[in-house]
Design a protein around this motif. Sequence first.
Motif, PDB file in Angstrom:
ATOM      1  N   LEU A  36      75.981   8.715 -37.565  1.00 37.22           N
ATOM      2  CA  LEU A  36      76.530   9.622 -38.579  1.00 37.22           C
ATOM      3  C   LEU A  36      75.464   9.963 -39.606  1.00 37.22           C
ATOM      4  N   TYR A  37      74.745   8.915 -40.045  1.00 39.26           N
ATOM      5  CA  TYR A  37      73.694   9.131 -41.038  1.00 39.26           C
ATOM      6  C   TYR A  37      72.637  10.102 -40.512  1.00 39.26           C
ATOM      7  N   LEU A  38      72.264   9.905 -39.253  1.00 38.32           N
ATOM      8  CA  LEU A  38      71.196  10.734 -38.680  1.00 38.32           C
ATOM      9  C   LEU A  38      71.529  12.218 -38.650  1.00 38.32           C
ATOM     10  N   THR A  39      72.823  12.534 -38.583  1.00 36.04           N
ATOM     11  CA  THR A  39      73.168  13.957 -38.516  1.00 36.04           C
ATOM     12  C   THR A  39      72.828  14.664 -39.828  1.00 36.04           C
ATOM     13  N   SER A  42      66.614  15.451 -40.947  1.00 32.94           N
ATOM     14  CA  SER A  42      65.856  16.355 -40.078  1.00 32.94           C
ATOM     15  C   SER A  42      65.103  15.523 -39.053  1.00 32.94           C
ATOM     16  N   TRP A  43      65.845  14.807 -38.266  1.00 30.56           N
ATOM     17  CA  TRP A  43      65.239  13.799 -37.421  1.00 30.56           C
ATOM     18  C   TRP A  43      64.712  14.363 -36.113  1.00 30.56           C
ATOM     19  N   ASP A  44      63.461  14.136 -35.900  1.00 28.38           N
ATOM     20  CA  ASP A  44      62.816  14.644 -34.707  1.00 28.38           C
ATOM     21  C   ASP A  44      61.829  13.582 -34.244  1.00 28.38           C
ATOM     22  N   TYR A  52      66.387  13.694 -45.751  1.00 28.48           N
ATOM     23  CA  TYR A  52      67.785  14.075 -45.880  1.00 28.48           C
ATOM     24  C   TYR A  52      67.892  15.588 -45.984  1.00 28.48           C
ATOM     25  N   ILE A  53      68.711  16.208 -45.150  1.00 30.32           N
ATOM     26  CA  ILE A  53      68.813  17.673 -45.204  1.00 30.32           C
ATOM     27  C   ILE A  53      70.261  18.139 -45.328  1.00 30.32           C
ATOM     28  N   GLY A  54      71.147  17.242 -45.686  1.00 28.38           N
ATOM     29  CA  GLY A  54      72.541  17.641 -45.887  1.00 28.38           C
ATOM     30  C   GLY A  54      73.188  18.143 -44.615  1.00 28.38           C
ATOM     31  N   LEU A  55      73.877  19.264 -44.728  1.00 29.54           N
ATOM     32  CA  LEU A  55      74.682  19.742 -43.602  1.00 29.54           C
ATOM     33  C   LEU A  55      73.918  20.681 -42.667  1.00 29.54           C
ATOM     34  N   ALA A  56      72.610  20.764 -42.857  1.00 35.96           N
ATOM     35  CA  ALA A  56      71.832  21.745 -42.092  1.00 35.96           C
ATOM     36  C   ALA A  56      72.033  21.621 -40.582  1.00 35.96           C
ATOM     37  N   ASN A  57      72.097  20.381 -40.080  1.00 37.50           N
ATOM     38  CA  ASN A  57      72.278  20.204 -38.637  1.00 37.50           C
ATOM     39  C   ASN A  57      73.616  20.771 -38.174  1.00 37.50           C
ATOM     40  N   TYR A 261      66.970  14.966 -31.749  1.00 39.32           N
ATOM     41  CA  TYR A 261      67.995  13.935 -31.886  1.00 39.32           C
ATOM     42  C   TYR A 261      69.052  14.296 -32.927  1.00 39.32           C
ATOM     43  N   GLY A 262      68.608  14.786 -34.091  1.00 38.46           N
ATOM     44  CA  GLY A 262      69.550  15.077 -35.172  1.00 38.46           C
ATOM     45  C   GLY A 262      70.590  16.115 -34.769  1.00 38.46           C
ATOM     46  N   VAL A 263      70.116  17.225 -34.193  1.00 37.47           N
ATOM     47  CA  VAL A 263      71.044  18.276 -33.766  1.00 37.47           C
ATOM     48  C   VAL A 263      71.933  17.775 -32.633  1.00 37.47           C
ATOM     49  N   GLY A 264      71.328  17.075 -31.674  1.00 37.25           N
ATOM     50  CA  GLY A 264      72.105  16.532 -30.552  1.00 37.25           C
ATOM     51  C   GLY A 264      73.213  15.623 -31.055  1.00 37.25           C
TER      52      GLY A 264
END
Lengths: 293, 274
Positions: A36-39, A42-44, A52-57, A261-264
Amino acid sequence: MIKKNFLRNTGTFLVFGGPSIFAFIAVIVIPFFVGLYLTFTSWDVRTADTAYIGLANYIEVFQDKVFLGQLWFTLKYVFFTVLIANGFAFFIALLLTSGGRGEQWLRTGFFTPNLIGGIVLGYLWQTLFSQVLPYMGQKYGWSLFQTSWLTSTNTAFWALVIATAWQLIGYLMIIYIAGFSGVPTDVLEAASIDGASRTATIQKVVLPLTIPAIVICVFISLSRSFLTYDINLALTKGGPFASTELATYHIVQKAFLSNQYGVGQAEAVVLFAVVAIIALTQSYLLKRLEVES
Amino acid sequence: MDTHRRGSTVKNILLYLLLLVFLTPFLMIIMNSFKTTQQFVENPLSFPESLRFENYVSAYHNMDFLNSFLNSMIITVVAVLLILFFSAMTGYLFVRFKWKLNSIIFFAMLASMALPFQVIMIPLVMLYGNMDLLDMKTTLFFMYLGFGVPFGVFTFHGFIKGVPFELEESAFIEGSSRLRTFFQIVLPLLKPVFVTLMVLDVLWIWNDYLLPSLVLLSPSQKTLPLSTYNFFSSYAVDFAPLMAGLIMTIIPVLILYLFLQKHIIKGITEGALK
């Protein structure tokens, strides 16, 4: 005294619960929250960046036309698989509950597709769809089968539905049989004394009394088909031209092949929400039809 | 009476025909696994002229069958035993000790059963990858334990609730410890649940593809579904050995099924209606 008790209780807890609770936390609880945190980052893998990019994903997920298309494709696939698998399972179970000779063998037979895993099942149907059916289509002039079903999106869709339903039918059938055997015989006798036809009996007596079994079967088939991965991988490999990628297949590709990973993970969470909403709605709606015998 | 009997004979014939159609995919594959690929492509509906076992031999070698069969066997047996043993103990703990902590964990386990694997998959692989724990059977055993425990505990919990406490009480009075009471009195009573759960877990783990494909990376570790996949993606045109390979991967579970079919069917019924 209290302290001694506490120590003893801790000991009991660790001995009886330690290994399984530890595994449960390490395999499900922690990955769930980390996920949940990873979503929100901007994890790549390539940049190892976890800002931390908030709801961007999530915004990216909902703007991604490809993923939305696949989600829609998955919903259609789930809808038809659930409908066809449950329809056949219900019908076969109905024919298999009169207690006649040979029923045990028939049940055993109808269950067999469930023994084989999705990979083997997918290749089995791939061989049929790509070789056997086109052969028959050409030999007997059946236009429906003249070209392999796996070469066009629309027919490949039905190939996926058929292969999955084929596997599910036997499993659901067993649960329906158990559900039917829970219908009290005196109610059925009363119906037959009152002169109800077979169709009317099924419609007015059997169906309402087997709602619990229907709820379970729809739930099982829903969650199984939403998670389909290996049948998809072996049967169509997402093709032709990535047009038959079911949601799970897409998520695995996104995360482990293109390293997003983040988007997935955000896609996985969205999928989970969709599954949860549909599963809860269906059991709520069906439960309202339930009656007491 | 007579018309009734005739009706049921007609129904049975109908059902056997339906079953035949239903199982045609299997029959097709078995029949064609004995031909050459060329014979298969020319006419997949013809009967084989002779039983060619060469396909089986070549599939056996190309799939590294023995090794992957053993891998699958070890993983399934160990993981299922772990799940059964530890779920039974924890189920007992949760029934007999109504501590706040226990009910919180039990509730969390129930909730987790609604969680699809996909939501956990990516962070799971990443976390264990960071700790350098991938590509080991031990890791896979541990993961299956974690995934199998919620349903296992739930199933045992439901059954142990019905076991009368008086049985254990008399053992305590005679000075038996908690652990000994559990093993000597409670465990033997749980046999039917063990069988039910074993059946469901064996079918799940033996056929699982996604989790092993993410955890086991080196070729020597591959399970049967993984090596079937490899075999197919690298020999995609040589159909005859491919079909023999499919039959070979189906046979082990089929044998198990013939021995355990009653339990399997009972296990599914009970597993679903719980």
